[in-house]
Design a protein around this motif. Structure first.
Motif, PDB file in Angstrom:
ATOM      1  N   VAL A 232      -1.285   6.639   6.706  1.00  0.00           N
ATOM      2  CA  VAL A 232      -2.212   6.463   7.818  1.00  0.00           C
ATOM      3  C   VAL A 232      -2.664   4.785   7.841  1.00  0.00           C
ATOM      4  N   ILE A 233      -2.702   4.240   8.999  1.00  0.00           N
ATOM      5  CA  ILE A 233      -3.375   3.064   9.255  1.00  0.00           C
ATOM      6  C   ILE A 233      -4.334   3.089  10.413  1.00  0.00           C
TER       7      ILE A 233
ATOM      8  N   GLY B 198       0.719  -1.221   0.010  1.00  0.00           N
ATOM      9  CA  GLY B 198       0.034   0.006   0.098  1.00  0.00           C
ATOM     10  C   GLY B 198       0.795   1.179   0.164  1.00  0.00           C
ATOM     11  N   PHE B 199       2.020   1.407   0.641  1.00  0.00           N
ATOM     12  CA  PHE B 199       2.786   2.496   0.961  1.00  0.00           C
ATOM     13  C   PHE B 199       4.110   2.438  -0.032  1.00  0.00           C
ATOM     14  N   ARG B 200       4.162   1.512  -0.787  1.00  0.00           N
ATOM     15  CA  ARG B 200       5.406   1.563  -1.503  1.00  0.00           C
ATOM     16  C   ARG B 200       5.762   2.611  -2.316  1.00  0.00           C
TER      17      ARG B 200
ATOM     18  N   SER C  83      -6.542   5.004  -3.258  1.00  0.00           N
ATOM     19  CA  SER C  83      -7.553   5.801  -2.022  1.00  0.00           C
ATOM     20  C   SER C  83      -7.210   4.968  -0.946  1.00  0.00           C
ATOM     21  N   GLY C  84      -6.680   3.653  -1.068  1.00  0.00           N
ATOM     22  CA  GLY C  84      -6.532   2.779   0.098  1.00  0.00           C
ATOM     23  C   GLY C  84      -7.109   1.339   0.011  1.00  0.00           C
ATOM     24  N   THR C  85      -6.962   0.640   1.240  1.00  0.00           N
ATOM     25  CA  THR C  85      -7.372  -0.526   1.168  1.00  0.00           C
ATOM     26  C   THR C  85      -8.023  -0.837   2.687  1.00  0.00           C
TER      27      THR C  85
ATOM     28  N   ASN D  19      -4.492   4.229   3.822  1.00  0.00           N
ATOM     29  CA  ASN D  19      -4.677   5.433   2.777  1.00  0.00           C
ATOM     30  C   ASN D  19      -3.610   5.105   1.663  1.00  0.00           C
ATOM     31  N   GLY D  20      -2.988   3.781   1.365  1.00  0.00           N
ATOM     32  CA  GLY D  20      -2.217   3.700   0.575  1.00  0.00           C
ATOM     33  C   GLY D  20      -2.647   3.707  -0.846  1.00  0.00           C
ATOM     34  N   THR D  21      -1.805   3.285  -2.022  1.00  0.00           N
ATOM     35  CA  THR D  21      -2.069   3.282  -3.551  1.00  0.00           C
ATOM     36  C   THR D  21      -3.356   2.490  -3.812  1.00  0.00           C
TER      37      THR D  21
END
Length: 594
Positions: free
Chosen positions: A499-500, A490-492, A575-577, A518-520
């Motif tokens: 944010v987690i 997610g954050f790569r 937006s995230g997972t 809030n990753g990719t």
């Protein structure tokens, strides 16, 4: 080096080698030192090198973007000046004046001259900050009409800012002024009918109009901003008084080669360059290569301190282990020596000079005695002891390092070591099929301490705990792989803050644990494929050879609790997972369904 000194050094070296060849304890100590210290040193060197490469890459990327933007903006400003020249050339009053035939000695009618100066003055007053002088050259009259500091002047050959004898061409031309604070921009004027050369018009442009752009481009006192002409000569070093910085010849050669990457690294500088004004001038930024080494000093010293501490720990660890490993051998040798003195003498040759060689000799002397079975059993126990791995030792070692960090006043290292030690202790002590949720959360908090240490201020963790859920039961080590996935996938490529969010919901018959980032996120196709893999039969997931944490957790929960429980996944690209664990509502107090 004299022969006598050489012989002394050779003898000392041979004595040193002999001291290790005659002692298995020293051999073991040396091997353990090499196995622990060499990787630390190599990894430190590689880490320092990688840090320098990353810093160099960041400097290159940011400055390339800045200089391209600045060069483009300077070109835009020059285009505005060119439009001023063009508008004056096509002004009716100027055109009428230029078309009228006039000899050098002919007087100019005052109304015509006054009208011309009015047009020039209007442009001058409107652009006081951009240029200091406007000049109009009339070829047939050999005169230059100029406005400077609000003063109207008529010049002959002296005081001209442009090379009127070099007029020609359809585009604006540029020339550096003797005054380093200015450059001249001029155009040729042609008769509309016949296209005969009538003269020219020029602006003495003030370099200071670009100072805000040059200031934004400059980063740090060590950076140099230069303007070169098309011959490679430095015509300006903005915001610097005195002699201009000398540009190395290899950089000038690279710039004249018209390389498309706008970047060159020489032995002394990182050079970033951007042509402007139709390639007649070049904007250059020089950053000393020493900036990278200076910036990396803190990292280097920090790494040296960490490696030094770890080497000291490795030495102590090697001494303790080598002593413990050889102590049983020496004890056995003493026991066999006593047995030899009370039994028949059997001589056996031996070649080794260390403790193992002595053990072979003593063991051969009593191999046919009544102690043979006892000795074989002791030997097997000794080999088992040497091969034993004690995970508690690693835990105790981490605790020792943490204590040293407190003594050395390095709180960050102490906190990270404590988190690692707690996680190791949790994985060693966890037993059974279920643990309390609060234990899993504590394990996750320790894991996030480690990640926050790695990524500093980038991570924000938001907890929404249901107080009733803390005593809920969950399969051990179920949450960390999901949180770890957020960092791995997610954050790569995520810019900005990470944010987690971890939320628990205690329902009458179910326990829900949501882990969102809030990753990719994932594309629709990737999300569909992931859900397809999770929807397979449990047997297919278990027998699959692929290593996938989510599949393993999903299969584990379905096997343990039933098909209605497992993982729910929702993702949106950029937006995230969100991954939700759906578990039965089990309580540590109730021991069953609540």
């Amino acid at each position: 080096m004299s022969n006598r000194l050489r012989l002394k050094l050779l003898a000392a070296f041979q004595s040193f080698i002999q001291s290790f060849s005659s002692s298995i304890k020293r051999k073991l100590f040396l091997v353990m030192m090499l196995l622990t210290c060499l990787p630390l040193i190599v990894l430190t060197v590689v880490a320092i090198r990688n840090a320098e490469d990353r810093l160099e890459s960041e400097i290159t990327r940011s400055n390339l973007s800045k200089i391209e933007w600045t060069g483009s903006f300077v070109d835009d400003q020059i285009q505005v000046l060119d439009q001023i020249l063009f508008s004056l050339m096509n002004d009716q009053a100027v055109s009428t004046f230029m078309d009228a035939a006039q000899k050098p000695d002919d007087p100019v009618e005052f109304p015509v001259q006054n009208n011309l100066f009015d047009k020039l003055s209007a442009q001058y007053v409107s652009n006081l900050k951009s240029f200091d002088e406007i000049q109009l050259f009339k070829k047939d009259a050999g005169r230059v009409y100029a406005i400077r500091s609000g003063e109207e002047r008529i010049l002959n050959d002296q005081g001209s800012v442009a090379p009127w004898n070099a007029l020609g061409g359809r585009k604006a031309a540029f020339i550096a002024d003797p005054d380093p604070g200015h450059f001249t921009m001029y155009r040729s004027i042609y008769r509309f009918i016949g296209r005969d050369l009538e003269g020219g018009i020029a602006l003495q442009v003030n370099w200071s109009m670009f100072n805000p752009l040059f200031e934004s481009l400059k980063s740090g006192d060590s950076a140099k901003i230069l303007i070169l002409d098309d011959t490679g000569k430095v015509v300006l070093e903005p915001m610097v008084s005195g002699a201009a910085t000398a540009v190395p010849e290899d950089i000038i050669t690279r710039i004249h080669g018209h390389s498309g990457d706008h970047f060159y690294k020489s032995g002394k500088y990182y050079a970033f360059y951007q042509p402007f004004a139709g390639g007649k001038m070049t904007l250059v930024k020089l950053i000393p290569t020493s900036v990278v080494s200076e910036s990396g000093k803190n990292t280097i010293w920090f790494s040296i301190w960490i490696v030094s501490i770890l080497i000291v720990v490795s030495i102590l660890f090697s001494i303790i282990v080598s002593n413990k490993a050889t102590a049983p051998i020496l004890k056995l040798v003493r026991a066999i020596t006593w047995t030899e003195e009370t039994n028949s003498e059997i001589y056996i040759g031996h070649e080794r000079q260390d403790e193992i060689g002595l053990l072979e000799q003593k063991y051969a002397q009593i191999i046919k005695s009544r102690y043979q079975i006892h000795i074989e059993k002791r030997t097997a126990q000794l080999k088992a002891l040497q091969a034993q791995i004690n995970p508690h030792f690693l835990h105790n070692t981490l605790q020792s390092i943490g204590a040293m960090a407190v003594v050395k006043d390095v709180p960050d290292i102490y906190h990270i070591i404590q988190a690692m030690s707690s996680n190791l202790r949790y994985t060693m002590k966890v037993g059974g099929d279920l643990v309390e949720l609060k234990q899993e959360f504590e394990h996750i908090r320790n894991y996030l301490v480690i990640q926050k240490f790695r990524f500093k201020d980038k991570i924000t963790v938001e907890w929404e705990d249901d107080s009733a859920a803390g005593s809920g039961l969950i399969p051990p080590l179920s949450l960390q792989p999901i949180v770890e996935n957020a960092f791995e996938h997610g954050f790569r490529n995520k810019r900005g803050g990470w944010v987690i969010r971890i939320k628990t919901t205690w329902e009458p018959d179910k326990l829900r644990i949501e882990i969102a980032d809030n990753g990719t996120g994932m594309s629709e196709q990737s999300e569909f494929e992931l859900k397809e893999r999770l929807s397979r039969n449990i047997e297919d997931i278990i027998e699959s050879k692929e290593s996938m944490a989510l599949s393993n957790i999903h299969a584990r929960m379905k096997t343990q609790f039933g098909s209605e429980f497992g993982l729910e996944i929702e993702s949106e690209w950029q937006s995230g997972t969100r991954v939700t664990l759906v578990l039965p509502n089990l309580s540590a107090q109730g021991g069953g369904f609540s």
